[in-house]
Motif scaffolding. Structure first.
Motif, PDB file in Angstrom:
ATOM      1  N   GLU A 147      -1.502   5.618 -13.462  1.00  0.00           N
ATOM      2  CA  GLU A 147      -2.163   4.308 -13.404  1.00  0.00           C
ATOM      3  C   GLU A 147      -2.115   3.606 -14.758  1.00  0.00           C
ATOM      4  OE1 GLU A 147      -5.665   6.128 -11.361  1.00  0.00           O
ATOM      5  OE2 GLU A 147      -5.877   4.081 -10.650  1.00  0.00           O
ATOM      6  N   THR A 148      -2.418   4.371 -15.807  1.00  0.00           N
ATOM      7  CA  THR A 148      -2.409   3.778 -17.147  1.00  0.00           C
ATOM      8  C   THR A 148      -0.995   3.380 -17.549  1.00  0.00           C
ATOM      9  OG1 THR A 148      -4.285   5.173 -17.721  1.00  0.00           O
ATOM     10  CG2 THR A 148      -3.109   4.157 -19.540  1.00  0.00           C
ATOM     11  N   ALA A 149      -0.009   4.202 -17.168  1.00  0.00           N
ATOM     12  CA  ALA A 149       1.377   3.872 -17.506  1.00  0.00           C
ATOM     13  C   ALA A 149       1.771   2.540 -16.874  1.00  0.00           C
ATOM     14  CB  ALA A 149       2.307   4.983 -17.044  1.00  0.00           C
ATOM     15  N   LEU A 177      -3.281  -5.338 -11.327  1.00  0.00           N
ATOM     16  CA  LEU A 177      -2.910  -4.865  -9.998  1.00  0.00           C
ATOM     17  C   LEU A 177      -3.461  -3.470  -9.747  1.00  0.00           C
ATOM     18  CD1 LEU A 177       0.809  -6.025 -10.025  1.00  0.00           C
ATOM     19  CD2 LEU A 177      -1.106  -7.140  -8.893  1.00  0.00           C
ATOM     20  N   GLU A 178      -3.879  -3.260  -8.513  1.00  0.00           N
ATOM     21  CA  GLU A 178      -4.360  -1.928  -8.155  1.00  0.00           C
ATOM     22  C   GLU A 178      -3.160  -1.006  -7.944  1.00  0.00           C
ATOM     23  OE1 GLU A 178      -6.796   0.292  -4.595  1.00  0.00           O
ATOM     24  OE2 GLU A 178      -6.905  -1.886  -4.764  1.00  0.00           O
ATOM     25  N   VAL A 179      -3.224   0.146  -8.559  1.00  0.00           N
ATOM     26  CA  VAL A 179      -2.121   1.108  -8.419  1.00  0.00           C
ATOM     27  C   VAL A 179      -2.446   2.013  -7.236  1.00  0.00           C
ATOM     28  CG1 VAL A 179      -0.748   2.868  -9.582  1.00  0.00           C
ATOM     29  CG2 VAL A 179      -1.776   1.009 -10.909  1.00  0.00           C
ATOM     30  N   ASP A 180      -1.730   1.827  -6.142  1.00  0.00           N
ATOM     31  CA  ASP A 180      -2.035   2.592  -4.931  1.00  0.00           C
ATOM     32  C   ASP A 180      -1.458   4.015  -5.028  1.00  0.00           C
ATOM     33  OD1 ASP A 180       0.682   2.245  -4.543  1.00  0.00           O
ATOM     34  OD2 ASP A 180       0.405   0.557  -3.199  1.00  0.00           O
ATOM     35  N   ASP A 181      -1.850   4.830  -4.055  1.00  0.00           N
ATOM     36  CA  ASP A 181      -1.432   6.232  -4.084  1.00  0.00           C
ATOM     37  C   ASP A 181       0.086   6.384  -4.047  1.00  0.00           C
ATOM     38  OD1 ASP A 181      -4.022   6.964  -4.232  1.00  0.00           O
ATOM     39  OD2 ASP A 181      -4.251   7.451  -2.105  1.00  0.00           O
ATOM     40  N   GLU A 182       0.711   5.519  -3.248  1.00  0.00           N
ATOM     41  CA  GLU A 182       2.170   5.628  -3.137  1.00  0.00           C
ATOM     42  C   GLU A 182       2.827   5.343  -4.488  1.00  0.00           C
ATOM     43  OE1 GLU A 182       4.000   2.961  -0.384  1.00  0.00           O
ATOM     44  OE2 GLU A 182       6.009   3.780  -0.758  1.00  0.00           O
ATOM     45  N   LEU A 186       4.315  -6.351  -9.597  1.00  0.00           N
ATOM     46  CA  LEU A 186       4.161  -6.857 -10.966  1.00  0.00           C
ATOM     47  C   LEU A 186       5.336  -7.769 -11.337  1.00  0.00           C
ATOM     48  CD1 LEU A 186       2.860  -6.927 -13.779  1.00  0.00           C
ATOM     49  CD2 LEU A 186       4.112  -4.839 -14.315  1.00  0.00           C
ATOM     50  N   GLY A 187       6.539  -7.371 -10.943  1.00  0.00           N
ATOM     51  CA  GLY A 187       7.710  -8.199 -11.227  1.00  0.00           C
ATOM     52  C   GLY A 187       7.565  -9.582 -10.615  1.00  0.00           C
ATOM     53  N   GLU A 188       7.058  -9.610  -9.382  1.00  0.00           N
ATOM     54  CA  GLU A 188       6.862 -10.904  -8.719  1.00  0.00           C
ATOM     55  C   GLU A 188       5.812 -11.734  -9.455  1.00  0.00           C
ATOM     56  OE1 GLU A 188       5.941  -9.316  -4.917  1.00  0.00           O
ATOM     57  OE2 GLU A 188       8.037  -8.806  -4.498  1.00  0.00           O
TER      58      GLU A 188
END
Lengths: 188, 252
Positions: free
Chosen positions: A46-48, A107-112, B15-17
């Motif tokens: 997530e941090t990356a 942006l929320e970083v989802d599990d996928e 993010l790119g979008e």
């Protein structure tokens, strides 16, 4: 768009002032490698992703300061990422200044996404590098690092187990970690 | 972002979008500012009989080049965005800090970082920060891109991202292969051979040799300039005999 694929990174950054799509090509070219780099350097997935977002936002804002002198543009981009990573380590959180300036939401970083980021990096080379680096340490220093870092023992107990003073144990661990860091620097 | 540019990580695709959208918005803002400047300029010209030039969009929205922190007389400066030394000096002056900032030719991955050759100041090992006492005017150095053939004043490992041998496969080759591969990459190669005693990490003393033993292991390499690579070798014994001295790199 196809024409942009043939441009160098420096040309893409220059083209960004005329056509924002050029930055999209630049981004696509480096996004996954940059996230993998940050993840390998110790950031969680997530941090990356968070740091990569801020890095690209800052790269976009700073693009007019980039000078094409033949040096790979990736070095410039990774330099920004390295700054972001160090700031994050110190402050405990990823910055958002550049993204706020550009109006880019967090942006929320989802599990996928987390799973995909983890899949970008093969840790086996790092493991091998760490083993090689540990082998390069003297037994006393290696034991000190192992007891303190791998076994998470407090310094007084490390000292008892090593049969030395607490100060000596601290010096050994510090020296060992410094040597390991220097050796691991060759791992991208 | 079009379909043929899909990234494998969903959040990176989104993010790119967002970035492209923000870039479009930023361009519209720049054009609006320029239009405003032209309009204002024309109006002022009509009123005063002079012509004003439109605002350059070059640095519209550019973030500051430095972040400055004070703790009593102690000043810590972080480079937050790539910038010319003149820009850094101007920003420091605006913050009331006097420092002589100069640039040094460095290898690619050190460009835009503080260099440890600073006088009257301490630089963090990663080059991100420099700290000094504000009562003295230090001489600070920032890494800049070197010109063709210019000798680097400082260089990182040649295997770091952005450096000459990153992801080239050189690390796994014997000396003859290294020489051939580095030559293919367009560099001149110089050898340094380091004696290593078993059980330690190396003597640190590496002498220049014309032809190293073929049973040697590459333990380090760095760029002397954008044309010359210096490769450090060690006997294929001791701490490096079982595992690679330089680990395989995670490359595409």
């Amino acid at each position: 768009m196809a024409a942009y694929e043939d441009l160098s990174d420096a040309e893409l950054l220059a083209a960004t002032t005329r056509d924002p799509e050029a930055f999209g090509v630049f981004y696509t070219r480096h996004a996954e490698a940059l996230v993998a780099y940050l993840y390998r350097r110790g950031a969680c997935a997530e941090t990356a992703a968070d740091l990569a977002a801020e890095t690209f936002a800052q790269a976009f804002l700073s693009r007019s300061r980039y000078r094409d002198t033949g040096v790979p543009c990736a070095a410039w981009l990774f330099g920004i990422a390295r700054h972001q990573l160090h700031r994050c380590i110190r402050s405990g959180k990823a910055e958002q200044r550049a993204r706020r300036r550009l109006g880019i939401p967090v942006l929320e970083v989802d599990d996928e996404s987390i799973q995909r980021i983890e899949a970008l990096v093969d840790f086996e080379p790092m493991k091998q590098a760490l083993i090689a680096a540990l082998e390069g340490l003297s037994p006393a220093v290696k034991n000190a690092v192992s007891l303190r870092v791998a076994h998470d023992l407090p310094y007084p107990e490390v000292a008892v187990r090593l049969g030395c003073s607490e100060g000596t144990a601290r010096v050994r661990v510090s020296r060992g970690l410094t040597m390991l860091a220097a050796r691991m620097e060759t791992t991208p | 972002m079009t379909s043929h540019q899909e990234l494998s990580v969903p959040v990176l695709q989104r993010l790119g979008e967002e970035l492209v959208f923000a870039a479009r918005r930023s361009k519209r803002r720049s054009l609006a500012l320029r239009s405003l400047a032209v309009t204002t300029g024309c109006t002022a010209a009509l009123l005063a009989g002079v012509i004003l030039l439109p605002v350059s969009d070059g640095d519209v929205g550019a973030p500051p080049a430095v972040a400055l922190e004070r703790n009593g007389a102690r000043v810590t400066i972080e480079l937050t965005a790539p910038a010319e030394t003149e820009v850094i000096i101007q920003e420091l002056e605006r913050a009331g800090v006097k420092a002589d900032v100069r640039s040094l030719p460095v290898s690619p991955s050190l460009v835009g970082l503080w260099n440890a050759q600073a006088q009257g100041a301490e630089v963090t090992p990663d080059g991100s920060e420099v700290a000094f006492d504000a009562t003295v005017a230090p001489v600070l150095y920032v890494g800049r891109a070197a010109g063709p053939g210019e000798v680097y004043a400082a260089s990182a490992s040649a295997f770091d991202p952005g450096e000459a041998l990153h992801c080239t496969g050189v690390e796994s080759l014997p000396p003859s292969g290294i020489k051939a591969r580095v030559g293919e990459l367009g560099y001149e190669l110089q050898w340094r051979y380091e004696e290593i005693s078993p059980g330690n990490g190396g003597s640190g003393l590496a002498g220049q040799v014309e032809e190293p033993p073929e049973r040697s292991i590459l333990i380090h390499a760095t760029a002397w300039s954008d044309r010359v690579i210096i490769a450090f070798l060690a006997p294929a014994t001791g701490p490096f005999r079982q595992t690679p001295a330089i680990p395989p790199q995670d490359c595409e």
